[in-house]
Design an enzyme around this catalytic site. Structure first.
Site, PDB file in Angstrom:
ATOM      1  N   ALA A 212       0.838  -1.202   0.000  1.00  0.00           N
ATOM      2  CA  ALA A 212       0.000   0.000   0.000  1.00  0.00           C
ATOM      3  C   ALA A 212       0.867   1.244   0.000  1.00  0.00           C
ATOM      4  O   ALA A 212       2.079   1.182   0.257  1.00  0.00           O
ATOM      5  CB  ALA A 212      -0.921   0.015   1.215  1.00  0.00           C
ATOM      6  N   ASN A 213       0.257   2.372  -0.299  1.00  0.00           N
ATOM      7  CA  ASN A 213       0.857   3.686  -0.110  1.00  0.00           C
ATOM      8  C   ASN A 213       0.275   4.323   1.136  1.00  0.00           C
ATOM      9  O   ASN A 213      -0.862   4.035   1.528  1.00  0.00           O
ATOM     10  CB  ASN A 213       0.575   4.596  -1.311  1.00  0.00           C
ATOM     11  CG  ASN A 213       1.365   4.199  -2.535  1.00  0.00           C
ATOM     12  OD1 ASN A 213       2.390   3.539  -2.434  1.00  0.00           O
ATOM     13  ND2 ASN A 213       0.891   4.603  -3.701  1.00  0.00           N
ATOM     14  N   ARG A 214       1.031   5.231   1.748  1.00  0.00           N
ATOM     15  CA  ARG A 214       0.513   5.975   2.890  1.00  0.00           C
ATOM     16  C   ARG A 214      -0.452   7.051   2.391  1.00  0.00           C
ATOM     17  O   ARG A 214      -0.099   7.883   1.579  1.00  0.00           O
ATOM     18  CB  ARG A 214       1.644   6.636   3.674  1.00  0.00           C
ATOM     19  CG  ARG A 214       2.548   5.669   4.420  1.00  0.00           C
ATOM     20  CD  ARG A 214       3.474   6.433   5.359  1.00  0.00           C
ATOM     21  NE  ARG A 214       4.303   5.548   6.143  1.00  0.00           N
ATOM     22  CZ  ARG A 214       5.533   5.200   5.837  1.00  0.00           C
ATOM     23  NH1 ARG A 214       6.092   5.694   4.734  1.00  0.00           N
ATOM     24  NH2 ARG A 214       6.228   4.392   6.597  1.00  0.00           N
TER      25      ARG A 214
END
Length: 406
Positions: A212-214
């Site tokens: 995932a990305n933040r």
């Protein structure tokens, strides 16, 4: 359909015996399709309880300007910006005096100074207080500042033997005044369809792990809300976030990039598309059906596959929206990367922001954006994300030719 349908109303409940009428006012507003967010002053809590107010509004009741949790994202500004109308009922003589003189020593005062939404006040006080020269001056000053009033009415007071002008208008009269006021507010994007993506995507590795990305989703959700306030019919495609769904729009929840692309394409046609989501660039080529265990032989070998480029696919889509906007979250070469994205992905504008850890943008309350178009670069100051959203939508209004000269 009521003019209040799908509108967000911030109801400031002041401290006076008429505060009990605010309970019926909440019910009447909700009957007309409005979402009501209550703000109670400390004195209001002496007359009605937050429990009863919150139960009727079916949402959180706000009261403390210095609430640690709410003010992490500048809560009083968020409350001021997210609503279409502010109603103050009952409005005390003290509240009128505070706003007329620009005082903001509590949450209600801060919200009233920060809002750009129309304000409707329903005064309630003893007739002698309403007739006092100071109250009359404050009333005239507030009218000159654009504040609207409903009432006060003539009638008996709570004090035995007291009667005159000072009684708070009845809830149905306040609702009627609110409908009239909201109907006069210009909504420049009325009739347009908008798609906004927000939050991260989660690309599963196995049943318990993912790539995932933040992203908190705060900026994307704020933009969706600002578009709705401007009159657009909004579809928000949201990855996994902890934010509540905004009122007055269609919200599609997705997990992966593939799901997000599918939801966006299913929402076409649209006039405006704003791609704010932090979509993971990669996914594992083959997701494991079982949890991958450590077996002493070193880390597992993961083969990655590239995720779809949602911005590029819509930027070159046969049913491309008239206005396509992307976000470029970069840690280096900010403008060079943004210009390349603008040219490659078929976007009309790229909002570039530096997401280096030192900036605190990812998950933070503020954002510093640089608007990149074919005409050049426009630097924006550091803004609260709700403020950045409002400014972005103002730019969209101008770009779509939906301004004052429309």
């Amino acid at each position: 359909m009521s003019a209040l349908s799908q509108r967000r109303v911030l109801l400031v409940i002041g401290g006076g015996i008429a505060a009990y009428k605010a309970l019926d006012l909440i019910r009447r507003l909700k009957e007309r399709g409005a979402a009501v967010t209550p703000v109670m002053t400390r004195a209001a809590g002496e007359f009605v309880t937050p429990l009863s107010v919150g139960a009727l509004a079916a949402t959180k009741v706000y009261s403390d300007l210095f609430d640690r949790e709410d003010e992490q994202d500048v809560g009083h500004i968020r409350l001021a910006r997210e609503h279409d109308l502010v109603i103050v009922a009952p409005t005390t003589a003290d509240r009128m005096a505070q706003l007329a003189n620009g005082l903001a020593d509590d949450l209600a005062g801060a919200v009233l100074l920060a809002t750009r939404a129309p304000v409707l006040m329903a005064p309630a006080m003893n007739p002698a207080m309403w007739e006092h020269p100071a109250t009359r001056r404050n009333h005239q000053r507030l009218l000159a500042d654009g504040v609207q009033f409903v009432g006060p009415d003539r009638g008996e007071m709570a004090e035995r033997g007291e009667a005159g002008i000072g009684r708070m208008a009845e809830p149905l009269a306040i609702v009627a005044a609110a409908e009239t006021l909201v109907a006069t507010v210009k909504r420049p994007l009325q009739g347009l369809l908008a798609i906004v993506t927000s939050g991260p995507t989660h690309e599963p590795i196995d049943p318990v792990r993912y790539i995932a990305n933040r992203s908190s989703g705060r900026q994307g959700h704020a933009i969706a809300e600002a578009l709705r306030k401007a009159g657009a019919t909004v579809t928000l495609v949201s990855g996994p976030v902890s934010l509540p769904d905004p009122d007055g729009m269609s919200v599609v929840h997705v997990e992966t990039a593939d799901e997000m692309r599918g939801a966006v394409e299913a929402s076409l046609p649209a006039d405006i598309a704003v791609f704010v989501a932090a979509v993971a660039d990669w996914r594992v080529a083959s997701e494991s059906a079982q949890k991958i265990k450590k077996n002493g032989g070193g880390p597992p070998q993961l083969t990655l596959a590239e995720n779809p480029d949602i911005l590029a696919s819509i930027g070159h889509h046969p049913r491309r929206p008239a206005l396509v906007i992307g976000f470029a979250a970069e840690t280096d070469d900010l403008l060079d990367n943004a210009r390349r994205k603008l040219a490659k992905k078929g976007a009309d504008a790229i909002f570039a922001n530096d997401v280096s850890p030192a900036g605190g943008v990812m998950g933070g309350a503020d954002n510093t954006l640089r608007l990149v178009t074919a005409d050049g670069v426009e630097d924006w100051p550091k803004l609260a994300k709700a403020e950045a959203a409002a400014r972005l939508v103002a730019w969209i209004v101008r770009r779509m030719g939906r301004g004052e000269d429309r």
